[in-house]
Design an enzyme around this catalytic site. Structure first.
Site, PDB file in Angstrom:
ATOM      1  N   GLU A 102      38.478  -2.858 -38.645  1.00 25.48           N
ATOM      2  CA  GLU A 102      39.125  -4.052 -39.184  1.00 25.48           C
ATOM      3  C   GLU A 102      39.932  -3.696 -40.434  1.00 25.48           C
ATOM      4  O   GLU A 102      39.573  -2.786 -41.176  1.00 25.48           O
ATOM      5  CB  GLU A 102      38.074  -5.118 -39.515  1.00 25.48           C
ATOM      6  CG  GLU A 102      37.469  -5.772 -38.299  1.00 25.48           C
ATOM      7  CD  GLU A 102      38.510  -6.382 -37.369  1.00 25.48           C
ATOM      8  OE1 GLU A 102      39.192  -7.341 -37.775  1.00 25.48           O
ATOM      9  OE2 GLU A 102      38.680  -5.877 -36.246  1.00 25.48           O
TER      10      GLU A 102
ATOM     11  N   ARG B  10      44.040 -22.846 -42.267  1.00 18.69           N
ATOM     12  CA  ARG B  10      45.436 -22.780 -42.721  1.00 18.69           C
ATOM     13  C   ARG B  10      46.347 -23.793 -42.040  1.00 18.69           C
ATOM     14  O   ARG B  10      47.467 -24.003 -42.479  1.00 18.69           O
ATOM     15  CB  ARG B  10      45.974 -21.350 -42.541  1.00 18.69           C
ATOM     16  CG  ARG B  10      45.498 -20.425 -43.641  1.00 18.69           C
ATOM     17  CD  ARG B  10      45.951 -19.017 -43.404  1.00 18.69           C
ATOM     18  NE  ARG B  10      45.151 -18.370 -42.371  1.00 18.69           N
ATOM     19  CZ  ARG B  10      45.445 -17.200 -41.814  1.00 18.69           C
ATOM     20  NH1 ARG B  10      46.556 -16.580 -42.168  1.00 18.69           N
ATOM     21  NH2 ARG B  10      44.667 -16.671 -40.911  1.00 18.69           N
TER      22      ARG B  10
ATOM     23  N   LYS C 285      63.516 -53.364 -20.496  1.00 16.49           N
ATOM     24  CA  LYS C 285      62.084 -53.113 -20.292  1.00 16.49           C
ATOM     25  C   LYS C 285      61.591 -53.871 -19.086  1.00 16.49           C
ATOM     26  O   LYS C 285      61.782 -55.081 -18.996  1.00 16.49           O
ATOM     27  CB  LYS C 285      61.288 -53.560 -21.520  1.00 16.49           C
ATOM     28  CG  LYS C 285      59.812 -53.242 -21.415  1.00 16.49           C
ATOM     29  CD  LYS C 285      58.909 -54.288 -22.031  1.00 16.49           C
ATOM     30  CE  LYS C 285      58.714 -55.483 -21.134  1.00 16.49           C
ATOM     31  NZ  LYS C 285      57.730 -56.440 -21.612  1.00 16.49           N
TER      32      LYS C 285
ATOM     33  N   SER D 226      78.734 -64.192 -22.584  1.00 17.75           N
ATOM     34  CA  SER D 226      78.229 -63.551 -23.797  1.00 17.75           C
ATOM     35  C   SER D 226      77.315 -64.481 -24.583  1.00 17.75           C
ATOM     36  O   SER D 226      77.482 -65.695 -24.564  1.00 17.75           O
ATOM     37  CB  SER D 226      79.404 -63.150 -24.692  1.00 17.75           C
ATOM     38  OG  SER D 226      80.186 -62.207 -24.006  1.00 17.75           O
TER      39      SER D 226
ATOM     40  N   ASN E 108      76.921 -59.458 -13.775  1.00 13.24           N
ATOM     41  CA  ASN E 108      77.502 -59.071 -15.055  1.00 13.24           C
ATOM     42  C   ASN E 108      76.750 -59.772 -16.176  1.00 13.24           C
ATOM     43  O   ASN E 108      76.707 -61.003 -16.223  1.00 13.24           O
ATOM     44  CB  ASN E 108      78.980 -59.474 -15.069  1.00 13.24           C
ATOM     45  CG  ASN E 108      79.720 -58.742 -16.173  1.00 13.24           C
ATOM     46  OD1 ASN E 108      79.279 -58.754 -17.317  1.00 13.24           O
ATOM     47  ND2 ASN E 108      80.814 -58.104 -15.830  1.00 13.24           N
TER      48      ASN E 108
ATOM     49  N   LYS F 171      42.605 -26.683 -34.262  1.00 10.77           N
ATOM     50  CA  LYS F 171      43.827 -25.885 -34.081  1.00 10.77           C
ATOM     51  C   LYS F 171      44.267 -25.788 -32.623  1.00 10.77           C
ATOM     52  O   LYS F 171      45.457 -25.936 -32.321  1.00 10.77           O
ATOM     53  CB  LYS F 171      43.611 -24.490 -34.668  1.00 10.77           C
ATOM     54  CG  LYS F 171      44.823 -23.600 -34.524  1.00 10.77           C
ATOM     55  CD  LYS F 171      44.784 -22.412 -35.454  1.00 10.77           C
ATOM     56  CE  LYS F 171      43.778 -21.377 -35.069  1.00 10.77           C
ATOM     57  NZ  LYS F 171      43.882 -20.166 -35.922  1.00 10.77           N
TER      58      LYS F 171
HETATM   59  C1  UD1 Z   1      40.350 -10.568 -34.936  1.00  7.26           C
HETATM   60  C2  UD1 Z   1      39.863  -9.160 -34.594  1.00  7.26           C
HETATM   61  C3  UD1 Z   1      40.949  -8.152 -34.990  1.00  7.26           C
HETATM   62  C4  UD1 Z   1      42.253  -8.492 -34.305  1.00  7.26           C
HETATM   63  C5  UD1 Z   1      42.640  -9.957 -34.585  1.00  7.26           C
HETATM   64  C6  UD1 Z   1      43.826 -10.340 -33.755  1.00  7.26           C
HETATM   65  C7  UD1 Z   1      37.431  -9.136 -34.860  1.00  7.26           C
HETATM   66  C8  UD1 Z   1      36.304  -8.759 -35.733  1.00  7.26           C
HETATM   67  N1  UD1 Z   1      38.638  -8.885 -35.334  1.00  7.26           N
HETATM   68  O1  UD1 Z   1      40.479 -10.640 -36.337  1.00  7.26           O
HETATM   69  O2  UD1 Z   1      40.542  -6.854 -34.628  1.00  7.26           O
HETATM   70  O3  UD1 Z   1      43.265  -7.627 -34.745  1.00  7.26           O
HETATM   71  O4  UD1 Z   1      41.563 -10.834 -34.260  1.00  7.26           O
HETATM   72  O5  UD1 Z   1      44.235 -11.632 -34.136  1.00  7.26           O
HETATM   73  O6  UD1 Z   1      37.188  -9.613 -33.761  1.00  7.26           O
HETATM   74  N2  UD1 Z   1      36.464 -17.121 -33.762  1.00  7.26           N
HETATM   75  C9  UD1 Z   1      35.362 -17.804 -33.320  1.00  7.26           C
HETATM   76  N3  UD1 Z   1      34.204 -17.704 -34.025  1.00  7.26           N
HETATM   77  C10 UD1 Z   1      34.085 -16.924 -35.127  1.00  7.26           C
HETATM   78  C11 UD1 Z   1      35.216 -16.216 -35.564  1.00  7.26           C
HETATM   79  C12 UD1 Z   1      36.393 -16.325 -34.857  1.00  7.26           C
HETATM   80  O7  UD1 Z   1      35.430 -18.532 -32.322  1.00  7.26           O
HETATM   81  O8  UD1 Z   1      33.006 -16.880 -35.685  1.00  7.26           O
HETATM   82  C13 UD1 Z   1      37.718 -17.221 -33.004  1.00  7.26           C
HETATM   83  C14 UD1 Z   1      38.829 -17.854 -33.789  1.00  7.26           C
HETATM   84  O9  UD1 Z   1      38.896 -19.246 -33.545  1.00  7.26           O
HETATM   85  C15 UD1 Z   1      40.074 -17.154 -33.238  1.00  7.26           C
HETATM   86  C16 UD1 Z   1      39.558 -15.790 -32.830  1.00  7.26           C
HETATM   87  O10 UD1 Z   1      38.156 -15.931 -32.690  1.00  7.26           O
HETATM   88  O11 UD1 Z   1      40.565 -17.786 -32.080  1.00  7.26           O
HETATM   89  C17 UD1 Z   1      39.886 -14.711 -33.835  1.00  7.26           C
HETATM   90  O12 UD1 Z   1      39.360 -15.057 -35.067  1.00  7.26           O
HETATM   91  P1  UD1 Z   1      40.072 -14.656 -36.416  1.00  7.26           P
HETATM   92  O13 UD1 Z   1      39.251 -15.103 -37.534  1.00  7.26           O
HETATM   93  O14 UD1 Z   1      41.488 -15.044 -36.368  1.00  7.26           O
HETATM   94  O15 UD1 Z   1      39.946 -13.059 -36.309  1.00  7.26           O
HETATM   95  P2  UD1 Z   1      40.669 -11.996 -37.205  1.00  7.26           P
HETATM   96  O16 UD1 Z   1      39.889 -11.802 -38.441  1.00  7.26           O
HETATM   97  O17 UD1 Z   1      42.093 -12.314 -37.314  1.00  7.26           O
HETATM   98 CA    CA Z   2      43.685 -14.515 -36.511  1.00  3.71          CA
END
Ligand code: UD1
Ligand code: CA
Length: 457
Positions: free
Chosen positions: A155, A15, A351, A405, A377, A22
């Site tokens: 979830e 996104r 500079k 000048s 000056n 990010k």
């Molecule tokens: C997750 C949590 C949810 C919580 C929410 C808060 C789980 C299953 N769910 O959901 O309970 O309320 O965060 O924001 O954990 N990431 C990885 N590898 C992956 C997937 C994610 O590194 O395979 C990292 C992402 O970069 C991010 C974080 O984990 O920094 C959370 O991932 P995201 O996909 O945002 O999780 P949510 O579905 O929002």
């Molecule tokens: Ca998230």
């Protein structure tokens, strides 16, 4: 107990619609990942494992350029199969005896105090950071039993309507002894609405093991994650306001904390005033009574006491002494060095020039690559012709010289002490001290019968 942080950053961050990973997008001038790492260090955590996916190389390159990142390891997760799968990529590097703290690389405003509270809550079992949201849609909900103890996390996509009504949500940040976390993660499956390995499933596994599950409460602001650019901008503003308020408590005067941006560090003396719309980047040092007018940009700048920078000036890697007057509309570029009481006025660019005490260039000038003494000056339209198309050359002006000048000083060239140069001169040879030096058409002539050309046809 030895604490290791596992920082999740392998999600694609679609996104953001960005070529950059990010976690390298900045808040307050520091990439989000840098903020999380700084919070871990401030909490006394000496070892961090960053889990990366797409864009791992860019993050690795950024990390290599940071000082104090020796304690940071990288684990690669590809493809991203869920948060539990992400943690599993780093866990082999975490000793069984350590406490593992799971953080998110895109939750940049997390405070060291919260990390410390999370670590101490996890000593005997599992600890989660939770928060209360008025609109919890999208988040994992915290399930509690009749006695109030946590029994699991569901979830959003897997939740029943009554579970969706729960407002206490999972922030994703949790901690547990590594030995236990490793065992629970082995048992996490992916039979859920998203077909992912959910880290949140370890909560029910811990509960089934009879392990104590504690929660640490954070404000929604502290644990807000960044998913898109609008959210990033919101976090940035919140960060800036909090930073401005902290600086004002220390005695800084801001015309409007809502129109102030510091992307770095600011140290300041007493009664410093900064007007609206200024952007400060890198390390900034302002002495007592410094005044910064509206809409200025300061990057790596040090200004002495009593110096005034008027509206719309841009200063970069510049140093000024006491009681200088800069701007409005001045531009100080790298290695512009102003001694005390120097004036650099409107539309003057400086500079790599050192200007001695009390010297003035008040209007329309380009001063590049030079040494200017004290009490000099520099008239309107003075230009240091420093570049011959291939090389840069030096202009040296000794104390008390007066440059008329519209003078071009073709470098390399030296103007002697106390010399005066007549307006409109193009100086190509060294000028001796004292006296008047001119270089222009020999005499002024008038042609009384001359006619202006007329438009044809
Ligand atoms: C997750 C949590 C949810 C919580 C929410 C808060 C789980 C299953 N769910 O959901 O309970 O309320 O965060 O924001 O954990 N990431 C990885 N590898 C992956 C997937 C994610 O590194 O395979 C990292 C992402 O970069 C991010 C974080 O984990 O920094 C959370 O991932 P995201 O996909 O945002 O999780 P949510 O579905 O929002
Ligand atoms: Ca998230």
């Amino acid at each position: 107990m030895n604490v290791h942080a596992i920082i999740l950053a392998a999600g694609e961050g679609k996104r953001m619609k960005s070529a950059r990973p990010k976690v390298l997008h900045a808040v307050g001038g520091v990439p989000m990942l840098g903020r999380v790492l700084a919070a871990t260090r401030a909490a006394g955590i000496r070892k961090s494992h960053v889990v990366l996916g797409v864009g791992a190389e860019a993050v690795r390159a950024w990390l290599e350029n940071q000082s104090g990142q020796d304690g940071v390891d990288i684990a690669v997760q590809q493809p991203p199969l869920g948060t539990a799968h992400a943690v599993a990529q780093a866990l082999p590097q975490v000793p069984d005896s350590a406490l593992a703290l799971v953080l998110y690389g895109d939750v940049p405003l997390i405070r060291p105090e919260t990390l410390r509270a999370l670590a101490s809550a996890a000593r005997e079992g599992l600890a989660l950071v939770t928060t209360e949201l008025s609109t919890p849609a999208g988040y994992g909900r915290i399930l509690r039993g009749a006695d109030g103890g946590v029994t699991g996390i569901v979830e959003d996509k897997d939740a029943s309507p009554s579970e969706r009504a729960i407002r206490e949500v999972n922030t994703g940040l949790l901690a547990a002894p590594a030995r236990r976390l490793k065992r629970w993660i082995k048992h996490v499956g992916n039979r859920n609405a998203q077909g992912e390995y959910y880290l949140t499933d370890v909560v029910a596994l811990a509960a089934a093991d009879g392990v104590a599950i504690k929660t640490v409460t954070a404000t929604p602001e502290e644990v807000e994650g960044v998913n898109d650019r609008a959210q990033l901008a919101r976090l940035e503003r919140r960060f800036q306001i909090a930073q401005a308020e902290a600086l004002m408590r220390e005695g800084l005067s801001l015309a409007d904390p809502a129109r102030f941006d510091l992307r770095g560090t600011l140290s300041f003396g007493r009664d410093v005033f900064i007007d609206v719309g200024c952007v400060l980047e890198g390390a900034i040092e302002l002495g007592d009574d410094v005044y910064i007018g509206p809409h200025c940009v300061l990057r790596e700048v040090k200004l002495g006491a009593g110096t005034r920078v008027e509206a719309c000036s841009v200063l970069e890697s510049a140093v000024a002494g006491r009681d200088c007057r800069i701007g409005p509309f001045a531009r100080l570029r790298p290695a512009a060095t102003l001694a005390d009481e120097v004036h650099v006025g409107n539309f003057v660019e400086v500079k790599k020039v050192r200007l001695g005490r009390g010297s003035k260039a008040n209007h329309l000038a380009y001063l590049g690559d030079g040494e200017v003494g004290a009490g000099v000056n520099l008239g309107a339209g003075t230009i240091f012709c420093n570049y011959d198309g291939a090389n840069k050359h030096l202009t040296v002006i000794e104390d008390e010289a007066f440059i008329g000048s519209d003078t071009q000083l073709v470098a390399p060239v030296r103007v002697g002490r106390g010399a005066t140069i007549g307006a409109g001169s193009t100086i190509t040879k060294d000028v001796p001290p004292g006296g008047l030096t001119l270089c222009r058409a020999r005499e002024q002539k008038t042609y009384p019968h001359w006619k202006r050309p007329r438009k044809q046809g």
